[in-house]
Design a protein around this motif. Sequence first.
Motif, PDB file in Angstrom:
ATOM      1  N   GLU A 106      28.955  -8.892 -61.208  1.00  0.00           N
ATOM      2  CA  GLU A 106      30.016  -9.822 -60.863  1.00  0.00           C
ATOM      3  C   GLU A 106      30.698  -9.447 -59.584  1.00  0.00           C
ATOM      4  O   GLU A 106      31.070 -10.307 -58.785  1.00  0.00           O
ATOM      5  CB  GLU A 106      31.042  -9.849 -61.985  1.00  0.00           C
ATOM      6  CG  GLU A 106      30.642 -10.789 -63.042  1.00  0.00           C
ATOM      7  CD  GLU A 106      31.818 -11.187 -63.852  1.00  0.00           C
ATOM      8  OE1 GLU A 106      32.839 -11.558 -63.271  1.00  0.00           O
ATOM      9  OE2 GLU A 106      31.703 -11.100 -65.068  1.00  0.00           O
ATOM     10  N   LYS A 160      31.126 -11.666 -56.346  1.00  0.00           N
ATOM     11  CA  LYS A 160      32.459 -11.894 -55.797  1.00  0.00           C
ATOM     12  C   LYS A 160      32.443 -11.646 -54.296  1.00  0.00           C
ATOM     13  O   LYS A 160      32.994 -12.421 -53.511  1.00  0.00           O
ATOM     14  CB  LYS A 160      33.448 -10.960 -56.487  1.00  0.00           C
ATOM     15  CG  LYS A 160      34.869 -11.446 -56.458  1.00  0.00           C
ATOM     16  CD  LYS A 160      35.733 -10.559 -57.334  1.00  0.00           C
ATOM     17  CE  LYS A 160      37.166 -11.034 -57.354  1.00  0.00           C
ATOM     18  NZ  LYS A 160      37.998 -10.228 -58.236  1.00  0.00           N
ATOM     19  N   ARG A 214      31.090 -17.522 -61.155  1.00  0.00           N
ATOM     20  CA  ARG A 214      30.793 -16.212 -61.747  1.00  0.00           C
ATOM     21  C   ARG A 214      30.658 -16.336 -63.260  1.00  0.00           C
ATOM     22  O   ARG A 214      29.819 -15.694 -63.879  1.00  0.00           O
ATOM     23  CB  ARG A 214      31.890 -15.210 -61.385  1.00  0.00           C
ATOM     24  CG  ARG A 214      31.966 -14.894 -59.918  1.00  0.00           C
ATOM     25  CD  ARG A 214      32.646 -13.555 -59.682  1.00  0.00           C
ATOM     26  NE  ARG A 214      33.999 -13.475 -60.233  1.00  0.00           N
ATOM     27  CZ  ARG A 214      35.096 -13.892 -59.609  1.00  0.00           C
ATOM     28  NH1 ARG A 214      34.996 -14.417 -58.402  1.00  0.00           N
ATOM     29  NH2 ARG A 214      36.274 -13.771 -60.162  1.00  0.00           N
TER      30      ARG A 214
END
Lengths: 325, 324
Positions: free
Chosen positions: A217, A221, A230
């Motif tokens: 993640e 990001k 996400r």
Amino acid sequence: MKNTYLTENTAPTENSVLTESAAPAEHAVPTENAAPGGHAALSNERNRSARRQQLTVRIFQYILLTVLAVFLCLPFLFMVFQSVMPEPQFQAGQILPTSFTGLGYVKLFSEHNYLTYFLNTLVIVGFNVIAMPLASSFCAYSFARLKWRGKELVFACVLSTLMIPGVVTQIPLFLMFSSWGWTNTPWPLTIPTLFGGGAINIFLFRQFMRGIPMELEEAAKIDGANAFRRWFSITLPLCVPILLFVAVGAFGSSWGDYFQPMFYFTDPKKFTLAYTVYKIVVLDGVKVNSVAMAAGVFMSVLPALVFFLLQRKLIDGIMVGAVKG
Amino acid sequence: MKARKEADEAVILTDVPARRRENKFFTPRRRRMLTGWLTGVLFALPVILGVLIFTYYPAIQAFVSSFTKDGEFAGIYHYETIFVYDPDTWPVFGNTLLYALVSVPFSLVLGYFLALAANFKVKGIALYRILFYLPVVIPGVASGLLFAHMMASLNSNGVFNMILHSMGLGELPFFEEASTSMLSLLFMSVWTTGGSMIIWLSAFKNIPSTLYEAAKLDGANAWDCLVHITIPMSTPLIFYNLVTGVIGALQCTTPLVIVGDRFGTAGGGAGNAIYFISVKILNEFGYTFYEYASALAIVLFAVVGIFTLILFKTSKWVFYGEEK
């Protein structure tokens, strides 16, 4: 296919215990088949007796398992048999049929409008099966991954609703929904699902998501993916076991729910299957045995089928849920 | 951009302190935090709304209306009725508590033995596990219908009685008589022990095998391993199962499906021997005693709360591992 790859390798690493590896509990079952070495002849002798002992244990285990399985499944086999048993045989007190008839099923559909009930149920079940996992994973993502002030408090408030018995809210909910004109519509049984999909499911999802490594993640990001992406493209595909578990749970609870329809449905055209079974078989008392049994079988076939098809993943999912719970 | 700059300058020229204050408030860091907070809240918004609209609001409404009669404030009128006048109260609460206290440990222990069997390392064990779990996936309304049918009297061709009769053991009244109703209900729950079997199986799998190896080196036998490793290590799951099991059992409505309204009160059974709180609430509501039903529901909520509290207060035996 990339997703499944990811699931197998990176999903909750601590849960690799689920994959049929070391099963410590066999210690709990007495199996003394260790034959420590000695003289060659002696050990040979011992090996043989150990093997024989092992074989005895195996046979004993199979007998026990089979007896248990037969005992647990017999009532349901019996239900199937009775549903195809001609009425005179039932009246004569026969346990198993000697000839078969499909009359029970025919009557179920011709006299009781079963097709309508079935379709009504499918609409509600289909909606919940899709909406519940999505809604609860969406909200759980906030509690598992996003940082915001007041999160813990809100989560505690959500979980505390588990303590409130359903019957406490049932009556005011009924009054509220009927004032909105929602009686005799599927809305009371579907729309609330959209709002979080149940506290326990959010809890399960949150626990599961916490086991997924953060690195993926964070990489996304940095690449500029927003929170929605996400959740949808990274986290969701990794949650397959728990998604499946929640979906099947949603299926089971809306398929078998006779309690809520009791409040909301007065128009026979809107009845669901479970409620119909409750109403026409339990309350009104269907006179013909095979029809009653056929109703039971018809209710059970789909859940059993879903369970058969998904059992392996499902038991794992149940375990994941249970372990984390 | 140019217009913006001009506007900014205008602000500087006219109202310097105000701009500074604004600047202080919306620093890039703060702005980022605010967006982060908004994102978080936005994701949680469905459940926040859901909990407020579909749980807290109705619960509060039930609470408030339990103190009213015909829409007017009536104090503890309904509670007085419950505890002093309603002849159903004590049997109903007694039945429910008895059922919860017996059925939950019963199904846990039984599920444990089933899990031991389901944990045998033999070929085809997966199939056996499916068969053990199958009765759990059958909808309650279908299995209720089935068991009511199987436990019928000999005259109604109840199968259990036919079998008992053919073995020369006479006839059991099951749900036809008050004395055997509760036991019959417990007997029925044998078929759903597969549910707690799963919990046990997952507990078994989650225990590090090194513990058993160490114990074996120290000369522990199977019983020692069970008492000193398996059970202590699975206490969190036992606790979880205990709490959810008790909460579920206190709200049990199964008799509705089994006995229907054959004995006068819907779901009460013979002599109201399996008349449970939730069913009573439903009946009162059916008679349009909405406020009285609400008061009963609040009492049920209190009972559930007390039980949960007791369970949590006495949860010292639960072992959560060393690291916590």
